[in-house]
Write a protein that holds these residues in place. Structure first.
Motif, PDB file in Angstrom:
ATOM      1  N   LEU A  38       0.934  -1.297   0.111  1.00 21.70           N
ATOM      2  CA  LEU A  38      -0.051  -0.009   0.157  1.00 21.70           C
ATOM      3  C   LEU A  38       0.812   1.338   0.064  1.00 21.70           C
ATOM      4  CD1 LEU A  38      -2.806  -0.962   2.674  1.00 21.70           C
ATOM      5  CD2 LEU A  38      -2.899  -1.121   0.204  1.00 21.70           C
ATOM      6  N   LEU A  39       0.402   2.327  -0.357  1.00 26.16           N
ATOM      7  CA  LEU A  39       0.890   3.546  -0.296  1.00 26.16           C
ATOM      8  C   LEU A  39       1.057   4.137   0.946  1.00 26.16           C
ATOM      9  CD1 LEU A  39      -1.058   5.643  -3.120  1.00 26.16           C
ATOM     10  CD2 LEU A  39       1.277   4.783  -3.332  1.00 26.16           C
ATOM     11  N   PRO A  40       2.046   4.666   1.322  1.00 26.33           N
ATOM     12  CA  PRO A  40       2.412   5.070   2.894  1.00 26.33           C
ATOM     13  C   PRO A  40       1.174   5.628   3.333  1.00 26.33           C
ATOM     14  CG  PRO A  40       4.190   5.538   1.660  1.00 26.33           C
ATOM     15  CD  PRO A  40       3.248   5.149   0.618  1.00 26.33           C
ATOM     16  N   ARG A  41       0.753   6.822   2.559  1.00 24.71           N
ATOM     17  CA  ARG A  41      -0.757   7.268   3.322  1.00 24.71           C
ATOM     18  C   ARG A  41      -1.804   6.504   3.312  1.00 24.71           C
ATOM     19  NH1 ARG A  41      -4.412   9.624  -0.734  1.00 24.71           N
ATOM     20  NH2 ARG A  41      -3.403   8.992  -2.622  1.00 24.71           N
ATOM     21  N   HIS A  42      -1.839   5.543   2.507  1.00 20.86           N
ATOM     22  CA  HIS A  42      -2.963   4.568   2.788  1.00 20.86           C
ATOM     23  C   HIS A  42      -2.785   3.678   3.994  1.00 20.86           C
ATOM     24  CE1 HIS A  42      -4.234   4.660  -1.932  1.00 20.86           C
ATOM     25  NE2 HIS A  42      -4.700   5.862  -1.063  1.00 20.86           N
ATOM     26  N   TRP A  43      -1.511   3.044   4.147  1.00 26.19           N
ATOM     27  CA  TRP A  43      -1.270   2.304   5.253  1.00 26.19           C
ATOM     28  C   TRP A  43      -1.534   3.247   6.757  1.00 26.19           C
ATOM     29  CZ3 TRP A  43      -0.952  -2.383   7.036  1.00 26.19           C
ATOM     30  CH2 TRP A  43      -0.322  -2.865   8.088  1.00 26.19           C
ATOM     31  N   THR A  44      -1.027   4.596   6.532  1.00 21.97           N
ATOM     32  CA  THR A  44      -1.109   5.175   7.692  1.00 21.97           C
ATOM     33  C   THR A  44      -2.543   5.476   8.063  1.00 21.97           C
ATOM     34  OG1 THR A  44       0.928   6.277   7.181  1.00 21.97           O
ATOM     35  CG2 THR A  44      -0.634   7.482   8.865  1.00 21.97           C
ATOM     36  N   ALA A  45      -3.511   5.789   7.221  1.00 24.92           N
ATOM     37  CA  ALA A  45      -4.814   5.676   7.275  1.00 24.92           C
ATOM     38  C   ALA A  45      -5.520   4.620   7.931  1.00 24.92           C
ATOM     39  CB  ALA A  45      -5.704   6.213   6.118  1.00 24.92           C
ATOM     40  N   LEU A  46      -5.182   3.316   7.421  1.00 26.09           N
ATOM     41  CA  LEU A  46      -5.781   2.445   7.887  1.00 26.09           C
ATOM     42  C   LEU A  46      -5.135   2.063   9.491  1.00 26.09           C
ATOM     43  CD1 LEU A  46      -5.475  -0.297   4.951  1.00 26.09           C
ATOM     44  CD2 LEU A  46      -7.526   0.969   5.835  1.00 26.09           C
ATOM     45  N   VAL A  47      -3.962   2.098   9.609  1.00 27.52           N
ATOM     46  CA  VAL A  47      -3.480   2.098  11.195  1.00 27.52           C
ATOM     47  C   VAL A  47      -4.306   3.086  12.132  1.00 27.52           C
ATOM     48  CG1 VAL A  47      -1.380   2.100  12.591  1.00 27.52           C
ATOM     49  CG2 VAL A  47      -1.281   1.102  10.341  1.00 27.52           C
ATOM     50  N   ALA A  48      -4.175   4.336  11.593  1.00 28.66           N
ATOM     51  CA  ALA A  48      -4.810   5.102  12.477  1.00 28.66           C
ATOM     52  C   ALA A  48      -6.351   4.864  12.838  1.00 28.66           C
ATOM     53  CB  ALA A  48      -4.678   6.522  12.073  1.00 28.66           C
ATOM     54  N   LYS A  49      -7.234   4.415  12.043  1.00 33.24           N
ATOM     55  CA  LYS A  49      -8.386   4.093  11.889  1.00 33.24           C
ATOM     56  C   LYS A  49      -8.764   2.628  12.720  1.00 33.24           C
ATOM     57  CE  LYS A  49     -12.935   4.460  10.712  1.00 33.24           C
ATOM     58  NZ  LYS A  49     -13.893   5.620  11.072  1.00 33.24           N
ATOM     59  N   TYR A  50      -7.956   1.722  12.467  1.00 36.29           N
ATOM     60  CA  TYR A  50      -8.282   0.493  12.821  1.00 36.29           C
ATOM     61  C   TYR A  50      -7.337  -0.356  13.733  1.00 36.29           C
ATOM     62  CZ  TYR A  50     -11.667   0.731   8.919  1.00 36.29           C
ATOM     63  OH  TYR A  50     -12.663   1.223   8.302  1.00 36.29           O
ATOM     64  N   SER A  51      -6.167   0.189  13.833  1.00 36.99           N
ATOM     65  CA  SER A  51      -5.245  -0.541  14.553  1.00 36.99           C
ATOM     66  C   SER A  51      -5.538  -0.525  16.147  1.00 36.99           C
ATOM     67  CB  SER A  51      -3.671   0.015  14.523  1.00 36.99           C
ATOM     68  OG  SER A  51      -2.885  -0.644  15.277  1.00 36.99           O
ATOM     69  N   THR A  52      -5.082  -1.323  17.096  1.00 33.45           N
ATOM     70  CA  THR A  52      -5.068  -1.351  18.439  1.00 33.45           C
ATOM     71  C   THR A  52      -3.725  -1.417  19.229  1.00 33.45           C
ATOM     72  OG1 THR A  52      -5.228  -4.003  18.456  1.00 33.45           O
ATOM     73  CG2 THR A  52      -7.172  -2.738  18.510  1.00 33.45           C
ATOM     74  N   HIS A  53      -2.765  -1.250  18.227  1.00 27.87           N
ATOM     75  CA  HIS A  53      -1.109  -0.879  18.620  1.00 27.87           C
ATOM     76  C   HIS A  53      -1.471   0.217  19.114  1.00 27.87           C
ATOM     77  CE1 HIS A  53       2.897  -0.804  18.851  1.00 27.87           C
ATOM     78  NE2 HIS A  53       2.909  -2.207  18.804  1.00 27.87           N
ATOM     79  N   LYS A  54      -1.007   0.916  20.338  1.00 23.84           N
ATOM     80  CA  LYS A  54      -1.114   2.216  20.649  1.00 23.84           C
ATOM     81  C   LYS A  54      -0.025   2.998  19.976  1.00 23.84           C
ATOM     82  CE  LYS A  54      -2.748   1.089  25.400  1.00 23.84           C
ATOM     83  NZ  LYS A  54      -2.435   0.961  26.849  1.00 23.84           N
ATOM     84  N   ALA A  55       1.131   2.486  20.224  1.00 21.55           N
ATOM     85  CA  ALA A  55       2.452   3.329  19.598  1.00 21.55           C
ATOM     86  C   ALA A  55       2.286   3.581  18.112  1.00 21.55           C
ATOM     87  CB  ALA A  55       3.734   2.654  19.757  1.00 21.55           C
ATOM     88  N   ARG A  56       1.932   2.544  17.383  1.00 21.29           N
ATOM     89  CA  ARG A  56       1.468   2.650  16.244  1.00 21.29           C
ATOM     90  C   ARG A  56      -0.002   3.805  15.732  1.00 21.29           C
ATOM     91  NH1 ARG A  56       4.581  -0.996  13.024  1.00 21.29           N
ATOM     92  NH2 ARG A  56       5.317  -2.679  14.188  1.00 21.29           N
ATOM     93  N   LYS A  57      -0.538   3.764  16.544  1.00 22.05           N
ATOM     94  CA  LYS A  57      -1.701   4.483  16.223  1.00 22.05           C
ATOM     95  C   LYS A  57      -1.211   5.868  16.489  1.00 22.05           C
ATOM     96  CE  LYS A  57      -6.725   4.514  17.216  1.00 22.05           C
ATOM     97  NZ  LYS A  57      -7.099   3.504  16.289  1.00 22.05           N
ATOM     98  N   VAL A  58      -0.656   6.361  17.507  1.00 21.45           N
ATOM     99  CA  VAL A  58      -0.265   7.631  17.838  1.00 21.45           C
ATOM    100  C   VAL A  58       0.759   8.056  16.763  1.00 21.45           C
ATOM    101  CG1 VAL A  58       0.892   8.967  19.328  1.00 21.45           C
ATOM    102  CG2 VAL A  58      -0.751   7.435  20.305  1.00 21.45           C
ATOM    103  N   GLU A  59       1.545   7.200  16.302  1.00 19.11           N
ATOM    104  CA  GLU A  59       2.259   7.671  15.282  1.00 19.11           C
ATOM    105  C   GLU A  59       1.557   8.037  13.803  1.00 19.11           C
ATOM    106  OE1 GLU A  59       6.419   5.752  12.753  1.00 19.11           O
ATOM    107  OE2 GLU A  59       5.035   4.560  13.907  1.00 19.11           O
ATOM    108  N   ALA A  60       0.624   7.183  13.588  1.00 21.61           N
ATOM    109  CA  ALA A  60      -0.114   7.361  12.348  1.00 21.61           C
ATOM    110  C   ALA A  60      -0.960   8.445  12.507  1.00 21.61           C
ATOM    111  CB  ALA A  60      -1.129   6.043  12.142  1.00 21.61           C
ATOM    112  N   ILE A  61      -1.377   8.780  13.639  1.00 19.31           N
ATOM    113  CA  ILE A  61      -2.217  10.285  13.918  1.00 19.31           C
ATOM    114  C   ILE A  61      -1.321  11.271  13.438  1.00 19.31           C
ATOM    115  CG2 ILE A  61      -3.076  11.813  15.710  1.00 19.31           C
ATOM    116  CD1 ILE A  61      -4.296   9.100  16.973  1.00 19.31           C
TER     117      ILE A  61
END
Length: 184
Positions: A62-85
């Protein structure tokens, strides 16, 4: 492993990195009743491997922005979610001040949880209720109508990113043959 939908594949893959499948001592298994009852979050070894493979495949394809959007919306991993935000806040084009955009992205990615003070699980990010108050998002105290328009604009951009990301993920997963629709 075949997933019934692209969303179920994405959510499973993003959740896979938070599942603790380390071996436990006997006394730990007595305390951690969930592990004893359902064993590794209810996932078998094959399912865990499939989820991890889908995670890696989507992350690389996936494009980095697509991956980042999915992580921000659906991830339960706290650090990854905050980084994606943080990454998404920079990508969102808006007339709103940067602080407003950052808080709008944060409120979108971490919606308030139902329950007593939003506390349902110790593993979830729970934000202070003040963060969801738009009055604190704009230090210049612009009109309510303007703030609502800005927030709606940010939300539309983010939801469009997620829609694009899910479409891109669907094409990747169909090519790999792991979606139920690609098997038929």
């Amino acid at each position: 492993m075949i997933y019934p939908s692209v969303l179920s594949a994405v959510v499973s893959a993003l959740a896979a990195e938070c599942i603790d499948n380390t071996s436990k001592q006997a006394w730990q298994r007595l305390i951690d009743l969930d592990t004893v009852k359902v064993g590794r979050g209810g996932f078998g070894g094959d399912r865990m491997q499939a989820d991890c493979w889908v995670f890696a495949r989507l992350h690389s394809q996936l494009l980095p922005r697509h991956w980042t959007a999915l992580v921000a919306k659906y991830s339960t991993h706290k650090a990854r979610k905050v980084e994606a935000i943080g990454k998404l806040a920079v990508l969102v084009a808006s007339h709103a001040p940067r602080l407003f955009v950052y808080k709008a992205v944060t409120a979108w990615a971490i919606p308030p949880l139902k329950g007593a003070d939003g506390k349902r699980s110790a593993d979830m990010i729970v934000l202070d209720a003040r963060l969801y108050d738009m009055n604190t998002w704009d230090v210049e105290s612009r009109p309510e109508r303007t703030r609502r328009r800005w927030r709606q604009g940010v939300t539309v951009v983010l939801e469009d990113m997620v829609t694009e990301a899910l479409a891109a993920a669907e094409s990747v997963l169909e090519c790999e043959g792991v979606l139920l629709s690609s098997v038929a």
